[in-house]
Enzyme design. Structure first.
Site, PDB file in Angstrom:
ATOM      1  N   ARG A 146       6.210  16.941 -30.443  1.00 13.50           N
ATOM      2  CA  ARG A 146       5.908  17.311 -31.832  1.00 13.50           C
ATOM      3  C   ARG A 146       4.565  18.029 -31.849  1.00 13.50           C
ATOM      4  O   ARG A 146       3.554  17.460 -31.473  1.00 13.50           O
ATOM      5  CB  ARG A 146       5.852  16.081 -32.737  1.00 13.50           C
ATOM      6  N   GLU A 162      -2.627  19.415 -32.475  1.00 10.67           N
ATOM      7  CA  GLU A 162      -2.362  18.856 -31.142  1.00 10.67           C
ATOM      8  C   GLU A 162      -0.879  18.975 -30.827  1.00 10.67           C
ATOM      9  O   GLU A 162      -0.057  19.248 -31.702  1.00 10.67           O
ATOM     10  CB  GLU A 162      -2.791  17.391 -31.060  1.00 10.67           C
ATOM     11  N   ASN A 164       2.020  16.564 -29.228  1.00 13.55           N
ATOM     12  CA  ASN A 164       2.369  15.215 -28.794  1.00 13.55           C
ATOM     13  C   ASN A 164       3.511  15.295 -27.801  1.00 13.55           C
ATOM     14  O   ASN A 164       4.550  15.903 -28.093  1.00 13.55           O
ATOM     15  CB  ASN A 164       2.828  14.375 -29.988  1.00 13.55           C
ATOM     16  N   SER A 169       6.749  10.588 -33.521  1.00 15.15           N
ATOM     17  CA  SER A 169       7.496   9.768 -34.475  1.00 15.15           C
ATOM     18  C   SER A 169       7.762  10.483 -35.793  1.00 15.15           C
ATOM     19  O   SER A 169       7.327  11.606 -36.005  1.00 15.15           O
ATOM     20  CB  SER A 169       6.744   8.465 -34.720  1.00 15.15           C
ATOM     21  N   LYS A 326      -5.550  15.423 -24.583  1.00 15.02           N
ATOM     22  CA  LYS A 326      -6.404  16.373 -25.306  1.00 15.02           C
ATOM     23  C   LYS A 326      -7.116  17.309 -24.314  1.00 15.02           C
ATOM     24  O   LYS A 326      -7.300  18.484 -24.585  1.00 15.02           O
ATOM     25  CB  LYS A 326      -7.449  15.624 -26.132  1.00 15.02           C
ATOM     26  N   LYS A 383     -13.042  14.773 -29.864  1.00 15.83           N
ATOM     27  CA  LYS A 383     -11.827  13.996 -29.572  1.00 15.83           C
ATOM     28  C   LYS A 383     -11.872  13.333 -28.201  1.00 15.83           C
ATOM     29  O   LYS A 383     -12.040  14.016 -27.193  1.00 15.83           O
ATOM     30  CB  LYS A 383     -10.599  14.921 -29.594  1.00 15.83           C
ATOM     31  N   GLU A 387      -4.361   8.690 -28.312  1.00 21.15           N
ATOM     32  CA  GLU A 387      -3.289   9.080 -29.223  1.00 21.15           C
ATOM     33  C   GLU A 387      -3.158   8.014 -30.301  1.00 21.15           C
ATOM     34  O   GLU A 387      -3.623   6.899 -30.129  1.00 21.15           O
ATOM     35  CB  GLU A 387      -1.951   9.135 -28.468  1.00 21.15           C
ATOM     36  N   GLY A 388      -2.473   8.386 -31.366  1.00 24.00           N
ATOM     37  CA  GLY A 388      -2.101   7.371 -32.343  1.00 24.00           C
ATOM     38  C   GLY A 388      -3.005   7.303 -33.560  1.00 24.00           C
ATOM     39  O   GLY A 388      -2.815   6.473 -34.436  1.00 24.00           O
ATOM     40  N   ARG A 469       3.260  15.429 -43.028  1.00 24.79           N
ATOM     41  CA  ARG A 469       2.451  14.272 -43.384  1.00 24.79           C
ATOM     42  C   ARG A 469       1.331  14.774 -44.251  1.00 24.79           C
ATOM     43  O   ARG A 469       0.671  15.758 -43.908  1.00 24.79           O
ATOM     44  CB  ARG A 469       1.833  13.639 -42.138  1.00 24.79           C
TER      45      ARG A 469
HETATM   46  P1  ADP Z   1      -3.975  11.693 -32.442  1.00 24.32           P
HETATM   47  O1  ADP Z   1      -3.429  11.890 -31.080  1.00 24.32           O
HETATM   48  O2  ADP Z   1      -4.807  10.471 -32.588  1.00 24.32           O
HETATM   49  O3  ADP Z   1      -2.929  11.847 -33.492  1.00 24.32           O
HETATM   50  P2  ADP Z   1      -5.001  14.237 -33.394  1.00 24.32           P
HETATM   51  O4  ADP Z   1      -5.630  15.271 -32.569  1.00 24.32           O
HETATM   52  O5  ADP Z   1      -3.647  14.558 -33.914  1.00 24.32           O
HETATM   53  O6  ADP Z   1      -5.027  12.876 -32.583  1.00 24.32           O
HETATM   54  O7  ADP Z   1      -5.949  13.898 -34.598  1.00 24.32           O
HETATM   55  C1  ADP Z   1      -5.635  12.938 -35.583  1.00 24.32           C
HETATM   56  C2  ADP Z   1      -5.815  13.526 -36.973  1.00 24.32           C
HETATM   57  O8  ADP Z   1      -7.137  14.029 -37.112  1.00 24.32           O
HETATM   58  C3  ADP Z   1      -4.919  14.704 -37.277  1.00 24.32           C
HETATM   59  O9  ADP Z   1      -3.668  14.279 -37.741  1.00 24.32           O
HETATM   60  C4  ADP Z   1      -5.735  15.436 -38.324  1.00 24.32           C
HETATM   61  O10 ADP Z   1      -5.568  14.825 -39.601  1.00 24.32           O
HETATM   62  C5  ADP Z   1      -7.154  15.213 -37.879  1.00 24.32           C
HETATM   63  N1  ADP Z   1      -7.591  16.338 -37.014  1.00 24.32           N
HETATM   64  C6  ADP Z   1      -7.467  16.414 -35.681  1.00 24.32           C
HETATM   65  N2  ADP Z   1      -7.930  17.587 -35.206  1.00 24.32           N
HETATM   66  C7  ADP Z   1      -8.355  18.274 -36.272  1.00 24.32           C
HETATM   67  C8  ADP Z   1      -8.957  19.555 -36.446  1.00 24.32           C
HETATM   68  N3  ADP Z   1      -9.204  20.359 -35.413  1.00 24.32           N
HETATM   69  N4  ADP Z   1      -9.271  19.940 -37.705  1.00 24.32           N
HETATM   70  C9  ADP Z   1      -9.047  19.124 -38.755  1.00 24.32           C
HETATM   71  N5  ADP Z   1      -8.509  17.913 -38.662  1.00 24.32           N
HETATM   72  C10 ADP Z   1      -8.151  17.477 -37.438  1.00 24.32           C
HETATM   73 MG    MG Z   2      -1.894  13.476 -34.007  1.00 20.28          MG
END
Ligand code: ADP
Ligand code: MG
Length: 494
Positions: A146, A162, A164, A169, A326, A383, A387-388, A469
């Site tokens: 995803r 990102e 996944n 999910s 990441k 970051k 994950e999660g 979402r």
């Molecule tokens: P995880 O693997 O924990 O889901 P993500 O990289 O998807 O990590 O980050 C979690 C959440 O943080 C994302 O769903 C988003 O809401 C916010 N986020 C992550 N990266 C960015 C970004 N570059 N700009 C704005 N919001 C972000």
């Molecule tokens: Mg995420």
């Protein structure tokens, strides 16, 4: 009706020239008249709960009841052009991830420093190298990816948050919410808006991937194993995957086990077939195993290694899991890397999905990124390799964290990313036992993709549905399970 461009976007720029508060119109003029809201909310709740948009209670867990999953009353606006662009690119992104995952040297170079400071990633890496040295017994991998995107206001395109590669999910619940929004717009007597709601076959698409993998394994008696958490709160989403597999293929059986159970009841035959409680496993679908807390002891790590050593087709196999870190995503975004894995024209298209990603290695390049982040923390997200949700660092806290780790190798466990600025719109948040609330929100689009094949021979690479979402615009992260975000669907506008 929502339209894009200067007519409906009111641009506000903060001091650094970063656009922060552009708004877009919702699919209907809001607020809705009170009497209409009072009529539609109970209808939407009933539809959602009767169609399984539920979750288990986190507090006072009760296996005998479900709570309404949080959702938005109306579909949220997302630009059609960008939706269609990322949908079209998904099969190429799948192939990119597949090729990256099969490039040992690339993964090694990318993760070499990370695994020195991040224990969890190192343990995954150790499994990978162990299995590689022993000889991989299953060359086929199943990707159920995803890719998450925000529409970025300053650049006017969708940009990737990102990718996944494990436990992607909400395919099932997203598809339910799409149907609920059709019903809601119908009840609001707005059938003319239905053309703005794209079909969503995420559940069928993802399960189709698992079924194709099961067929490829080629043993009619073998079953599909879902690797699950000790307690599954997102039970509807997972169960619907089981029911969909049964719907498409009544001959296929699914079993669910957590890593502890696999460690106690799983074994390998001499020819590397994975057997759990007497069942041979054809396909392993990981809905757990992506965070350290899911490995309580060495036994769970042993279980992961056993699965990885086996002939079962895994989603993800360990190299897919590593490709989804990441750090690897940051390395993929380096200039020239995409061209190693894709044709020039494909590389160009995929590169447009990325926003700035920066290494924090102990190098002049990393020093520069640290400095940039310290000077302007609001522009970035820091970051770790997790994950999660709930692990990233934002705003002033970036300064605090970097201040502590900037002179040590600890910083190599992190990457830095440009913060994407999505547009804000209004919608009604519906949560169990709470009054409906009109709130300002931002939406994150997830595009599912499936791919099946060996390093050399890809059987298929497909787009497999989408999800949306949406979270309060005031929060950094909006995990649905964490209660800050909610399920939504897409209202496309031109
Ligand atoms: P995880 O693997 O924990 O889901 P993500 O990289 O998807 O990590 O980050 C979690 C959440 O943080 C994302 O769903 C988003 O809401 C916010 N986020 C992550 N990266 C960015 C970004 N570059 N700009 C704005 N919001 C972000
Ligand atoms: Mg995420």
């Amino acid at each position: 009706m929502a339209t894009c461009g200067s007519l409906c976007c009111d641009g506000d720029f903060d001091k650094d020239g970063v656009s922060t508060t552009r708004t877009i119109q919702s699919c209907l003029p809001l607020p809705l008249p009170v009497e209409i809201l009072e009529d539609i909310v109970p209808k939407a709740k009933d539809f959602a709960i009767l169609h399984g948009a539920g979750m288990r209670y986190r507090t006072n867990y009760d296996p005998d009841s479900l709570q309404l999953a949080p959702f938005f009353l109306l579909p949220s606006a997302f630009p059609r052009r960008e939706f269609e662009r990322v949908v079209k690119l998904q099969s190429i992104v799948n192939i990119l991830m597949h090729r990256i995952a099969h490039d040992y040297q690339f993964l090694k170079d990318a993760l070499e420093k990370t695994i020195k400071v991040d224990d969890f990633t190192r343990r995954l890496w150790d499994i990978y190298t162990t299995v590689r040295e022993e000889g991989v017994s299953q060359l086929i991998s199943l990707g159920m990816f995803r890719c998450d995107y925000f529409y970025s206001v300053p650049s006017q395109i969708a940009q990737q948050v990102e990718i996944n590669t494990i436990a992607s999910s909400f395919g099932a619940l997203a598809a339910r919410i799409s149907v609920m929004h059709r019903y809601v717009l119908g009840e609001l007597r707005k059938p003319e808006l239905l053309g703005h709601l794209p079909e969503n076959d995420a559940l069928a698409g993802l399960c189709g991937g698992m079924i194709a993998a099961w067929d490829a394994y080629g043993c009619p008696k073998a079953v599909i194993l879902f690797v699950v958490e000790d307690v599954t709160y997102n039970i509807c989403d997972q169960r619907f995957h089981e029911y969909e597999i049964r719907r498409q293929r009544p001959d296929i059986h699914v079993i669910r086990r957590n890593l502890t159970q696999i460690s106690q009841r799983g074994c390998l035959t001499s020819d590397k077939r994975l057997i759990i409680d007497g069942d041979e496993i054809a396909v392993v679908y990981f809905r757990a195993g992506y965070e350290p807390g899911q490995y309580h002891s060495e036994a769970e790590w042993e279980a992961r290694l056993t699965v990885e050593r086996s002939k079962a087709i895994k989603s993800p196999s360990i190299h897919y899991h590593l490709a989804g870190t990441k750090k690897v995503q940051q390395e993929i975004a380096r200039p020239g890397v995409l061209n190693k894995f894709l044709s020039d024209s494909e590389a160009k298209l995929v590169s447009q999905l990325f926003t700035g990603l920066y290494t924090l290695d102990m190098s002049p390049e990393g020093d520069q990124a640290v400095q940039m982040a310290m000077e302007n923390p609001e522009r970035f997200v820091l970051k770790p390799q997790r994950e999660g949700g709930g692990n990233n660092v934002y705003g002033q806290e970036i300064r605090t964290v970097l201040e502590k780790i900037k002179d040590s190798q600890e910083r190599e466990a992190y990457i830095l990313m440009d913060r994407i600025r999505p547009p804000i719109q209004q919608n009604y948040l519906i949560r169990a036992h709470e009054p409906v609330k009109l709130v300002e929100v931002v939406s994150e689009l997830g595009i599912f993709g499936t791919i099946l094949g060996t390093a050399k021979d890809i059987q298929f690479s497909k787009f497999a549905g989408h999800m949306l979402r949406t979270k309060l615009s005031s929060v950094n992260e909006g995990g649905v399970a964490a209660g800050l975000g909610a399920l939504d669907s897409v209202f496309l506008f031109d």
